[in-house]
Enzyme design. Structure first.
Site, PDB file in Angstrom:
ATOM      1  N   ASP A 148      27.932  22.788 -91.569  1.00  0.00           N
ATOM      2  CA  ASP A 148      26.930  23.825 -91.818  1.00  0.00           C
ATOM      3  C   ASP A 148      25.553  23.177 -91.659  1.00  0.00           C
ATOM      4  O   ASP A 148      25.243  22.197 -92.354  1.00  0.00           O
ATOM      5  CB  ASP A 148      27.131  24.361 -93.243  1.00  0.00           C
ATOM      6  CG  ASP A 148      26.157  25.485 -93.580  1.00  0.00           C
ATOM      7  OD1 ASP A 148      25.206  25.731 -92.810  1.00  0.00           O
ATOM      8  OD2 ASP A 148      26.368  26.110 -94.642  1.00  0.00           O
ATOM      9  N   SER A 195      22.495  34.470 -84.525  1.00  0.00           N
ATOM     10  CA  SER A 195      21.914  34.813 -83.219  1.00  0.00           C
ATOM     11  C   SER A 195      21.525  36.282 -83.105  1.00  0.00           C
ATOM     12  O   SER A 195      21.203  36.744 -82.001  1.00  0.00           O
ATOM     13  CB  SER A 195      22.891  34.433 -82.107  1.00  0.00           C
ATOM     14  OG  SER A 195      24.085  35.181 -82.235  1.00  0.00           O
ATOM     15  N   HIS A 215      13.086  37.433 -78.896  1.00  0.00           N
ATOM     16  CA  HIS A 215      12.716  38.213 -80.083  1.00  0.00           C
ATOM     17  C   HIS A 215      11.578  37.564 -80.877  1.00  0.00           C
ATOM     18  O   HIS A 215      11.061  38.175 -81.813  1.00  0.00           O
ATOM     19  CB  HIS A 215      13.950  38.508 -80.926  1.00  0.00           C
ATOM     20  CG  HIS A 215      14.917  39.349 -80.144  1.00  0.00           C
ATOM     21  ND1 HIS A 215      14.671  40.665 -79.842  1.00  0.00           N
ATOM     22  CD2 HIS A 215      16.075  39.029 -79.501  1.00  0.00           C
ATOM     23  CE1 HIS A 215      15.652  41.137 -79.081  1.00  0.00           C
ATOM     24  NE2 HIS A 215      16.518  40.152 -78.862  1.00  0.00           N
ATOM     25  N   TYR A 221      15.008  37.808 -87.635  1.00  0.00           N
ATOM     26  CA  TYR A 221      15.612  36.845 -86.703  1.00  0.00           C
ATOM     27  C   TYR A 221      14.532  36.270 -85.778  1.00  0.00           C
ATOM     28  O   TYR A 221      14.439  35.046 -85.581  1.00  0.00           O
ATOM     29  CB  TYR A 221      16.715  37.559 -85.911  1.00  0.00           C
ATOM     30  CG  TYR A 221      17.177  36.843 -84.669  1.00  0.00           C
ATOM     31  CD1 TYR A 221      17.868  35.638 -84.758  1.00  0.00           C
ATOM     32  CD2 TYR A 221      16.928  37.372 -83.396  1.00  0.00           C
ATOM     33  CE1 TYR A 221      18.292  34.975 -83.610  1.00  0.00           C
ATOM     34  CE2 TYR A 221      17.361  36.730 -82.252  1.00  0.00           C
ATOM     35  CZ  TYR A 221      18.042  35.524 -82.357  1.00  0.00           C
ATOM     36  OH  TYR A 221      18.461  34.880 -81.222  1.00  0.00           O
ATOM     37  N   SER A 277      21.603  36.304 -72.371  1.00  0.00           N
ATOM     38  CA  SER A 277      22.523  35.475 -71.597  1.00  0.00           C
ATOM     39  C   SER A 277      23.962  35.827 -71.949  1.00  0.00           C
ATOM     40  O   SER A 277      24.504  35.383 -72.971  1.00  0.00           O
ATOM     41  CB  SER A 277      22.238  33.988 -71.825  1.00  0.00           C
ATOM     42  OG  SER A 277      22.869  33.230 -70.816  1.00  0.00           O
TER      43      SER A 277
HETATM   44  P1  NAI Z   1      26.472  32.802 -80.882  1.00  0.00           P
HETATM   45  O1  NAI Z   1      26.260  33.612 -82.104  1.00  0.00           O
HETATM   46  O2  NAI Z   1      27.638  33.126 -80.018  1.00  0.00           O
HETATM   47  O3  NAI Z   1      26.535  31.251 -81.253  1.00  0.00           O
HETATM   48  C1  NAI Z   1      25.822  30.694 -82.337  1.00  0.00           C
HETATM   49  C2  NAI Z   1      26.718  29.683 -83.013  1.00  0.00           C
HETATM   50  O4  NAI Z   1      26.035  29.136 -84.130  1.00  0.00           O
HETATM   51  C3  NAI Z   1      28.025  30.327 -83.542  1.00  0.00           C
HETATM   52  O5  NAI Z   1      29.147  29.671 -82.982  1.00  0.00           O
HETATM   53  C4  NAI Z   1      27.924  30.141 -85.039  1.00  0.00           C
HETATM   54  O6  NAI Z   1      29.168  29.876 -85.660  1.00  0.00           O
HETATM   55  C5  NAI Z   1      26.983  28.954 -85.170  1.00  0.00           C
HETATM   56  N1  NAI Z   1      26.320  28.939 -86.474  1.00  0.00           N
HETATM   57  C6  NAI Z   1      25.842  29.994 -87.188  1.00  0.00           C
HETATM   58  N2  NAI Z   1      25.390  29.584 -88.383  1.00  0.00           N
HETATM   59  C7  NAI Z   1      25.554  28.243 -88.430  1.00  0.00           C
HETATM   60  C8  NAI Z   1      25.306  27.257 -89.410  1.00  0.00           C
HETATM   61  N3  NAI Z   1      24.766  27.555 -90.608  1.00  0.00           N
HETATM   62  N4  NAI Z   1      25.633  25.980 -89.136  1.00  0.00           N
HETATM   63  C9  NAI Z   1      26.186  25.657 -87.945  1.00  0.00           C
HETATM   64  N5  NAI Z   1      26.454  26.534 -86.966  1.00  0.00           N
HETATM   65  C10 NAI Z   1      26.145  27.826 -87.216  1.00  0.00           C
HETATM   66  O7  NAI Z   1      25.120  32.907 -80.034  1.00  0.00           O
HETATM   67  P2  NAI Z   1      24.875  32.468 -78.524  1.00  0.00           P
HETATM   68  O8  NAI Z   1      24.798  33.675 -77.704  1.00  0.00           O
HETATM   69  O9  NAI Z   1      25.791  31.381 -78.150  1.00  0.00           O
HETATM   70  O10 NAI Z   1      23.391  31.893 -78.630  1.00  0.00           O
HETATM   71  C11 NAI Z   1      23.151  30.516 -78.831  1.00  0.00           C
HETATM   72  C12 NAI Z   1      21.717  30.343 -79.299  1.00  0.00           C
HETATM   73  O11 NAI Z   1      20.841  30.923 -78.360  1.00  0.00           O
HETATM   74  C13 NAI Z   1      21.426  31.014 -80.640  1.00  0.00           C
HETATM   75  O12 NAI Z   1      20.546  30.183 -81.371  1.00  0.00           O
HETATM   76  C14 NAI Z   1      20.724  32.298 -80.261  1.00  0.00           C
HETATM   77  O13 NAI Z   1      19.810  32.708 -81.266  1.00  0.00           O
HETATM   78  C15 NAI Z   1      20.007  31.880 -78.985  1.00  0.00           C
HETATM   79  N6  NAI Z   1      19.799  33.003 -78.095  1.00  0.00           N
HETATM   80  C16 NAI Z   1      20.869  33.547 -77.399  1.00  0.00           C
HETATM   81  C17 NAI Z   1      20.663  34.609 -76.548  1.00  0.00           C
HETATM   82  C18 NAI Z   1      21.755  35.190 -75.715  1.00  0.00           C
HETATM   83  O14 NAI Z   1      21.482  36.144 -74.991  1.00  0.00           O
HETATM   84  N7  NAI Z   1      22.985  34.676 -75.735  1.00  0.00           N
HETATM   85  C19 NAI Z   1      19.331  35.215 -76.411  1.00  0.00           C
HETATM   86  C20 NAI Z   1      18.305  34.572 -77.174  1.00  0.00           C
HETATM   87  C21 NAI Z   1      18.545  33.502 -77.975  1.00  0.00           C
HETATM   88  C1  15L Z   2      19.076  37.329 -78.705  1.00  0.00           C
HETATM   89  O1  15L Z   2      18.238  36.596 -79.230  1.00  0.00           O
HETATM   90  C2  15L Z   2      20.462  37.361 -79.190  1.00  0.00           C
HETATM   91  O2  15L Z   2      20.908  36.094 -79.598  1.00  0.00           O
HETATM   92  C3  15L Z   2      21.445  37.934 -78.182  1.00  0.00           C
HETATM   93  O3  15L Z   2      22.630  38.264 -78.868  1.00  0.00           O
HETATM   94  C4  15L Z   2      20.873  39.169 -77.493  1.00  0.00           C
HETATM   95  O4  15L Z   2      20.696  40.196 -78.420  1.00  0.00           O
HETATM   96  C5  15L Z   2      19.553  38.814 -76.853  1.00  0.00           C
HETATM   97  O5  15L Z   2      18.658  38.227 -77.788  1.00  0.00           O
HETATM   98  C6  15L Z   2      18.862  40.007 -76.212  1.00  0.00           C
HETATM   99  O6  15L Z   2      17.677  40.220 -76.475  1.00  0.00           O
HETATM  100  O7  15L Z   2      19.504  40.698 -75.423  1.00  0.00           O
END
Ligand code: NAI
Ligand code: 15L
Length: 277
Positions: A60, A84, A122, A145, A175
Site C-alpha cells: 500500500d 484513478s 483532470h 481526483y 488511455s
Molecule cells: P488503474 O486503476 O487500472 O490502475 C491503478 C492501480 O493503482 C490499480 O492496480 C490499483 O490497485 C493501484 N492502487 C490503488 N491504490 C493503491 C495504493 N494505495 N497503493 C498501491 N497501489 C494502489 O488505472 P490506470 O488506467 O492503469 O491508470 C494508471 C495511472 O494513470 C493512474 O494513476 C491514473 O490516475 C493515471 N491516469 C490514467 C488514465 C487512463 O486513461 N488510463 C488517464 C489519466 C490518468
Molecule cells: C483519468 O484520469 C482516469 O484515470 C481514466 O479512468 C479516464 O477516466 C480518463 O481520465 C479520462 O479522462 O478519460
C-alpha cells in the site's frame, strides 16, 4: 566488464513500477523488460506472476515504511499507482496524496534521479473545450481526483527545485484499448503511444520538471506539447479510425451540458463511472 556483457547491458539496472496490476501497468510491463535488468512491479493488489526480469510485491503506497524499503536501490520510478477516478477525499488522501508523498520522500532518501508521474487531464478538466492548453496553463481540477493530481505535480516540482529529483508529469488523456465516447476521440491515447511517452520520459537526457500531455495524434486537439518538445514524443496512432462509431464527433462549447463544455467531461459533474467508463 567484457564486451559481450557490455552489449547485453540494459539502460537501467532497477526500475520501480507502481500500479503494476492496473490497466496501464499491465500494458507497460512487457516494454520495461527491455529497459531494465530488474523491474520491481508493485501494487496494492497482487500484480500477477513475475516474469524472469521482475520482482513483485503487494504494498500500500500509504504505508511509509514499506514504500521506503521498496525504493532502496532503484534508479527510476514509473508511478502509476493510486486511485484513478474520482473518490471520497479520505480514500484519495491515503492512496494519492500520502502515497505520492511517501514515494517522493523515499526517492529523496535513496537518491532516485527520475520519476515519471501519471498525472491526468483532470488536473485541468475545468478548462473549456474551446481552449488549447499547454504546459503552463493553470491547474483547473474538475474533481478531488484532479486535485490529487495537481498535488502530485506541485509536490514533484518542489522535489525538483529543492532536491533535484527530475519528474515528467504525464497528463494522460484517456488511455484505453479504444475511445468509449465522443469526448475520447479528443483525449484518446493509444497504449502504443502511452508506452512511447513513458520511454521518452525515461530516456531523454535531462528533463528537469516538465508537464506533457498524453494524447495520440487525434484530429481534434485540446493540448499543445510544444514546451515538452525536447522529450521527442511523436504519437503514431489516432482516434480517427473510431470516429464513425459516435454520432457526435467531439464535445462543443455550445451545449448546455457541462460535461460537454469542459475538457474533463463527466468528471465535472462527479459522474466518471456512469458516463466516461
Ligand atoms: P488503474 O486503476 O487500472 O490502475 C491503478 C492501480 O493503482 C490499480 O492496480 C490499483 O490497485 C493501484 N492502487 C490503488 N491504490 C493503491 C495504493 N494505495 N497503493 C498501491 N497501489 C494502489 O488505472 P490506470 O488506467 O492503469 O491508470 C494508471 C495511472 O494513470 C493512474 O494513476 C491514473 O490516475 C493515471 N491516469 C490514467 C488514465 C487512463 O486513461 N488510463 C488517464 C489519466 C490518468
Ligand atoms: C483519468 O484520469 C482516469 O484515470 C481514466 O479512468 C479516464 O477516466 C480518463 O481520465 C479520462 O479522462 O478519460
Amino acid at each position: 566488464m567484457n564486451e559481450s556483457s557490455a552489449a547485453r547491458r540494459k539502460p537501467f539496472r532497477r526500475l520501480l513500477l507502481t500500479g503494476a496490476a492496473g490497466n496501464l501497468g499491465r500494458q507497460l510491463r512487457g516494454a520495461l523488460a527491455d529497459w531494465a535488468d530488474i523491474v520491481h512491479a508493485t501494487d496494492i493488489v497482487p500484480p500477477g506472476a513475475a516474469a524472469a526480469h521482475e520482482e513483485t510485491s503487494v504494498v500500500d503506497l500509504a504505508d511509509r515504511e514499506a514504500v521506503m524499503h521498496m525504493v532502496e536501490g532503484v534508479d527510476a520510478i514509473v508511478h502509476l499507482g493510486g486511485i484513478s477516478i474520482d473518490a471520497p477525499f479520505d480514500d484519495l488522501l491515503e492512496a494519492n496524496f500520502r502515497g505520492t508523498y511517501n514515494l517522493y520522500e523515499a526517492a529523496r532518501k535513496h537518491g532516485v534521479k527520475r520519476i515519471v508521474f501519471a498525472s491526468s487531464n483532470h488536473a485541468i478538466g475545468f478548462h473549456p473545450v474551446t481552449e488549447v492548453l499547454d504546459a503552463d496553463s493553470p491547474h483547473r481540477p474538475d474533481s478531488l481526483y484532479g486535485v490529487s493530481k495537481c498535488f502530485g505535480e506541485s509536490l514533484s516540482r518542489y522535489y525538483y527545485d529543492r532536491f533535484g529529483i527530475e519528474t515528467v508529469c504525464v497528463r494522460i488523456g484517456s488511455s484505453f484499448e479504444e475511445p468509449k465516447n465522443p469526448r475520447m476521440l479528443v483525449t484518446y491515447l493509444s497504449y502504443r503511444d502511452f508506452i512511447e511517452l513513458v520511454r521518452c520520459s525515461l530516456f531523454t537526457n535531462r528533463v528537469g520538471h516538465v508537464v506533457v500531455y498524453g494524447a495520440s495524434d487525434n484530429p481534434v486537439k485540446w493540448w499543445d506539447n510544444t514546451k515538452a518538445g525536447f522529450l521527442g514524443f511523436r504519437p503514431r496512432d489516432s482516434s480517427v479510425q473510431f470516429a464513425e462509431r459516435f454520432p457526435v464527433t467531439a464535445p462543443t462549447a455550445e451545449r448546455d451540458d457541462p460535461a460537454q463544455r469542459f475538457q474533463g467531461g463527466a468528471f465535472v459533474l462527479g459522474e466518471p463511472l456512469a458516463r466516461d467508463r
